[in-house]
Scaffold this motif. Sequence first.
Motif, short mmCIF file in Angstrom:
data_model
loop_
_atom_site.label_atom_id
_atom_site.label_comp_id
_atom_site.label_asym_id
_atom_site.label_seq_id
_atom_site.Cartn_x
_atom_site.Cartn_y
_atom_site.Cartn_z
N MET A 1 42.17 41.13 36.35
CA MET A 1 42.52 41.07 37.79
C MET A 1 41.29 41.44 38.61
SD MET A 1 45.11 40.67 39.88
CE MET A 1 44.57 40.33 41.53
N ALA A 2 41.02 40.63 39.65
CA ALA A 2 39.86 40.93 40.51
C ALA A 2 40.08 42.27 41.22
CB ALA A 2 39.69 39.82 41.53
N GLU A 3 38.99 43.03 41.40
CA GLU A 3 39.05 44.32 42.13
C GLU A 3 39.12 44.05 43.63
OE1 GLU A 3 38.34 47.63 40.91
OE2 GLU A 3 38.66 46.84 38.89
N GLU A 6 35.80 43.19 45.29
CA GLU A 6 35.37 41.81 45.07
C GLU A 6 36.15 40.87 46.00
OE1 GLU A 6 35.31 38.50 41.48
OE2 GLU A 6 36.06 40.51 41.06
N GLY A 28 49.51 40.18 42.49
CA GLY A 28 48.31 39.42 42.87
C GLY A 28 48.40 38.79 44.26
N LYS A 57 40.78 31.26 43.86
CA LYS A 57 39.96 31.03 42.67
C LYS A 57 39.73 32.31 41.88
CE LYS A 57 37.23 27.09 44.14
NZ LYS A 57 36.32 27.02 45.26
N LEU A 58 39.95 33.48 42.52
CA LEU A 58 39.70 34.75 41.84
C LEU A 58 40.77 35.03 40.80
CD1 LEU A 58 38.66 36.99 44.87
CD2 LEU A 58 37.19 36.08 43.07
N GLU A 59 40.35 35.70 39.74
CA GLU A 59 41.27 35.99 38.64
C GLU A 59 42.44 36.85 39.13
OE1 GLU A 59 39.39 38.02 35.41
OE2 GLU A 59 41.37 38.45 34.56
N GLY A 60 43.64 36.39 38.85
CA GLY A 60 44.83 37.19 39.14
C GLY A 60 45.38 37.05 40.55
N SER A 62 47.49 35.36 43.16
CA SER A 62 48.54 34.35 43.05
C SER A 62 48.87 33.73 44.40
CB SER A 62 49.80 34.99 42.47
OG SER A 62 50.22 36.02 43.34
#
Length: 326
Positions: A1-3, A6, A28, A57-60, A62
């Motif tokens: 999961m992106a911080e 970030e 998310g 595009k960032l991880e996690g 939604s």
Amino acid sequence: MAELNEIEAVAAGASEGRASAVKLRDGGVVSLVLDVAGLEPLARDRLEIAVKGALLKLEGVSKVQVAMTAERRPPRLIVVGSGKGGVGKSTFSANLAVALHRAGRKVGLVDADIYGPSQPRLFDCEDVKPTARDQKLVPVPNDYGVPILSMGHLVQPGQAIAWRGPMAGNALGQLIDAHWGDVTDIIVDLPPGTGDVQLSMLQKHKPAGAVIVSTPQDLALMDAVRAISLFEQGSVPIIGLIENMAGYVCPHCGELSDPFGIGGAEAAAKSMNLPFLGRVPLDMAIRKSSDAGVPPASGEGLIADAFGSIAARISTWIDNRFGKAG
Ligand code: ADP
């Protein structure tokens, strides 16, 4: 999961500094506010699409919820001054900003020290130049949640020393009247002493309060007294005095000793009827961490606690004066 850091940085980039109040919720879901002041409807839509696209595009991440606003009140200015250079005013300003951010405030940092702008180095963002939008600067984000604008961003090293009053005043104006997003408080790292930048600050920008940094030695304190009277003459409330390089922490055994005596700044504050906000020891770890571009207030332990407790006092002062919501 992106911080969250970030996510904030990506939102700042994709929105050209118009994003604020970025929050990460369960599952998310990211929410944020876009300042769309001055934009046509089509440009607003494009901006929203660009920000959503970049964040998704960032991880996690939604879902992205965007609220738009076109009004904003200017941030308060808390200036940090000292009578002379080398007392650790810039180091303190950087760490105060980080500690206030950790305490939940939306803080920005203006490096107005024309003689030695050092904030970009202290936050390890020397290579990043601020962009401009609608003729105003967009502060540079960093890993510590404290957007920065510095005199060092406007001039080549060494050049500003030759500036006359109006040039220094103009440059200060550009740093303060910038796209600060939802920042409520800007910490201003002033040059040492009582020169053009200080005068321009007092005359044009009306700071909400001033913090004075001194070292325990008498001479530095005498200089600090001059800085204090400048703010008092300009009717800027003095939030209090901090003593830097107070006591020496042995790098080998961690023992705290007091080569310059103890309590000088506290006694001086008392005699001038000013609050004493706390002391920060002389500790090699502070210099090393600062040189490496990692503000020590972002860590854990005695040093971070020292900055944290001073920041808490300053935060309380702001709340008492302006109310918690403001
Ligand atoms: P100023 O802004 O007052 O000119 P700086 O913040 O640039 O001073 O600090 C001068 C030097 O002292 C820097 O190398 C900094 O890392 C170091 N320094 C500042 N405070 C401390 C401290 N409490 N312990 C150790 N070194 C310090």
